[in-house]
Scaffold this motif. Sequence first.
Motif, PDB file in Angstrom:
ATOM      1  N   GLY A  69       0.808  -1.206   0.000  1.00 51.24           N
ATOM      2  CA  GLY A  69       0.000   0.000   0.000  1.00 51.24           C
ATOM      3  C   GLY A  69       0.845   1.261   0.000  1.00 51.24           C
ATOM      4  N   ALA A  70       1.938   1.240   0.763  1.00 48.25           N
ATOM      5  CA  ALA A  70       2.816   2.401   0.812  1.00 48.25           C
ATOM      6  C   ALA A  70       3.514   2.617  -0.528  1.00 48.25           C
ATOM      7  CB  ALA A  70       3.844   2.230   1.929  1.00 48.25           C
ATOM      8  N   VAL A  71       3.971   1.523  -1.156  1.00 46.51           N
ATOM      9  CA  VAL A  71       4.619   1.637  -2.467  1.00 46.51           C
ATOM     10  C   VAL A  71       3.613   2.111  -3.510  1.00 46.51           C
ATOM     11  CG1 VAL A  71       5.872   0.437  -4.291  1.00 46.51           C
ATOM     12  CG2 VAL A  71       6.293  -0.169  -1.906  1.00 46.51           C
ATOM     13  N   ALA A  72       2.403   1.549  -3.484  1.00 46.29           N
ATOM     14  CA  ALA A  72       1.380   1.936  -4.455  1.00 46.29           C
ATOM     15  C   ALA A  72       1.032   3.414  -4.330  1.00 46.29           C
ATOM     16  CB  ALA A  72       0.124   1.085  -4.265  1.00 46.29           C
ATOM     17  N   GLU A  73       0.944   3.910  -3.109  1.00 44.00           N
ATOM     18  CA  GLU A  73       0.628   5.326  -2.896  1.00 44.00           C
ATOM     19  C   GLU A  73       1.725   6.219  -3.470  1.00 44.00           C
ATOM     20  OE1 GLU A  73      -0.312   8.406   0.834  1.00 44.00           O
ATOM     21  OE2 GLU A  73      -0.070   6.254   1.193  1.00 44.00           O
ATOM     22  N   GLU A  74       2.986   5.837  -3.227  1.00 46.99           N
ATOM     23  CA  GLU A  74       4.099   6.641  -3.731  1.00 46.99           C
ATOM     24  C   GLU A  74       4.209   6.540  -5.245  1.00 46.99           C
ATOM     25  OE1 GLU A  74       7.243   9.351  -2.951  1.00 46.99           O
ATOM     26  OE2 GLU A  74       5.562   8.611  -1.763  1.00 46.99           O
ATOM     27  N   LEU A  75       4.010   5.338  -5.785  1.00 44.18           N
ATOM     28  CA  LEU A  75       4.100   5.149  -7.228  1.00 44.18           C
ATOM     29  C   LEU A  75       2.962   5.878  -7.939  1.00 44.18           C
ATOM     30  CD1 LEU A  75       5.549   3.877  -9.602  1.00 44.18           C
ATOM     31  CD2 LEU A  75       4.333   1.737  -9.140  1.00 44.18           C
ATOM     32  N   ALA A  76       1.796   5.924  -7.326  1.00 46.77           N
ATOM     33  CA  ALA A  76       0.666   6.646  -7.928  1.00 46.77           C
ATOM     34  C   ALA A  76       1.000   8.129  -8.095  1.00 46.77           C
ATOM     35  CB  ALA A  76      -0.585   6.469  -7.073  1.00 46.77           C
ATOM     36  N   ARG A  77       1.743   8.698  -7.157  1.00 45.39           N
ATOM     37  CA  ARG A  77       2.155  10.099  -7.286  1.00 45.39           C
ATOM     38  C   ARG A  77       3.060  10.289  -8.503  1.00 45.39           C
ATOM     39  NH1 ARG A  77       3.310   9.682  -1.516  1.00 45.39           N
ATOM     40  NH2 ARG A  77       1.610  10.577  -0.311  1.00 45.39           N
ATOM     41  N   VAL A  78       3.958   9.336  -8.698  1.00 43.88           N
ATOM     42  CA  VAL A  78       4.865   9.411  -9.844  1.00 43.88           C
ATOM     43  C   VAL A  78       4.085   9.271 -11.149  1.00 43.88           C
ATOM     44  CG1 VAL A  78       6.787   8.243 -11.008  1.00 43.88           C
ATOM     45  CG2 VAL A  78       6.811   8.522  -8.508  1.00 43.88           C
ATOM     46  N   ARG A 104      -2.407  -4.775  -7.871  1.00 43.28           N
ATOM     47  CA  ARG A 104      -3.847  -4.862  -7.574  1.00 43.28           C
ATOM     48  C   ARG A 104      -4.384  -3.524  -7.069  1.00 43.28           C
ATOM     49  NH1 ARG A 104      -4.971  -9.791  -3.666  1.00 43.28           N
ATOM     50  NH2 ARG A 104      -7.061  -9.786  -4.562  1.00 43.28           N
ATOM     51  N   LEU A 105      -3.624  -2.891  -6.204  1.00 41.62           N
ATOM     52  CA  LEU A 105      -4.052  -1.590  -5.674  1.00 41.62           C
ATOM     53  C   LEU A 105      -4.080  -0.525  -6.768  1.00 41.62           C
ATOM     54  CD1 LEU A 105      -2.038  -1.661  -2.330  1.00 41.62           C
ATOM     55  CD2 LEU A 105      -4.530  -1.764  -2.554  1.00 41.62           C
ATOM     56  N   LEU A 106      -3.061  -0.494  -7.608  1.00 36.89           N
ATOM     57  CA  LEU A 106      -3.019   0.502  -8.681  1.00 36.89           C
ATOM     58  C   LEU A 106      -4.131   0.264  -9.697  1.00 36.89           C
ATOM     59  CD1 LEU A 106       0.841   0.639  -9.208  1.00 36.89           C
ATOM     60  CD2 LEU A 106      -0.595   2.471  -8.291  1.00 36.89           C
ATOM     61  N   ALA A 107      -4.402  -1.009 -10.005  1.00 36.27           N
ATOM     62  CA  ALA A 107      -5.447  -1.329 -10.972  1.00 36.27           C
ATOM     63  C   ALA A 107      -6.825  -0.931 -10.461  1.00 36.27           C
ATOM     64  CB  ALA A 107      -5.417  -2.834 -11.295  1.00 36.27           C
ATOM     65  N   ALA A 108      -6.990  -0.880  -9.148  1.00 34.37           N
ATOM     66  CA  ALA A 108      -8.282  -0.495  -8.562  1.00 34.37           C
ATOM     67  C   ALA A 108      -8.433   1.015  -8.427  1.00 34.37           C
ATOM     68  CB  ALA A 108      -8.433  -1.141  -7.185  1.00 34.37           C
TER      69      ALA A 108
END
Length: 252
Positions: A69-78, A104-108
């Motif tokens: 979740g932490a990686v997905a949140e940071e990657l979403a910013r990028v 899975r988190l990014l795809a959602a």
Amino acid sequence: MNSTWFRRFTTPGNGPLLVCFPHAGGSATAYRTLAQALPADLDVVCVQYPGRQDRYLEEPFTDLTRLAGAVAEELARVLAADPGRPYALFGHSMGSLVAFETARLLAAGPLPGPRRLFLSGRGAPDAHSTAHFGLYDDADVLAEVRRLDAASRSMLDDPDIVEMVLPALRADYRALGTYRWRAGAPLTAAMTVLVGDSDPMVTVEQAGTWRSHSRGDVTVKVFPGGHFYLFDHLAEVAAAVTEGLRAEAAAS
């Protein structure tokens, strides 16, 4: 890329973004040589988990889902800064699980999901449990690392090195031991699954269990070697990654 989570070891190209997730106890530098072996037009970034190298003083995650979740949140910013740019995720061993849960988190979310996942040294989470790691003490963790990685055996005879690496290893194995698969819809992203033919952790058959987790193309690539086969076959692994990314570019 101004982020405590990602490291680059090559000059970023204008092609797809490839995000690499390290194995248990591993750091971003585990992918330095692979990044250098990949085509120069790629932009390869490597995840730096807390609790190692320049993030050594930070508390490592002991929950794999929270880490993803932490990686997905940071990657979403990028990704939000360049939402049309194609990207893919590469993970080895524990990194495969983190990459998968991140995907899975990014795809959602509101942004497009990854085009392809490269999942190495690991079977699918519903068919390949890590629950037994929850019973491991420090001696068990070190014995497991020695079993999987012959190159680390002499280093782990040094008490100073053990003291330095054990906190991250302990946290990562706890994260693996407490991880539980949560069923969900298959990803639309294609997958390239990579495995060593003599890996003591995952068989070629187990590697194929990822097929039920994607509605896209799933290709299994088998290499000679054990759990860390990829470091002995950098050119071949780089070729498999390049092939997968080129296939997605052609399809789009």
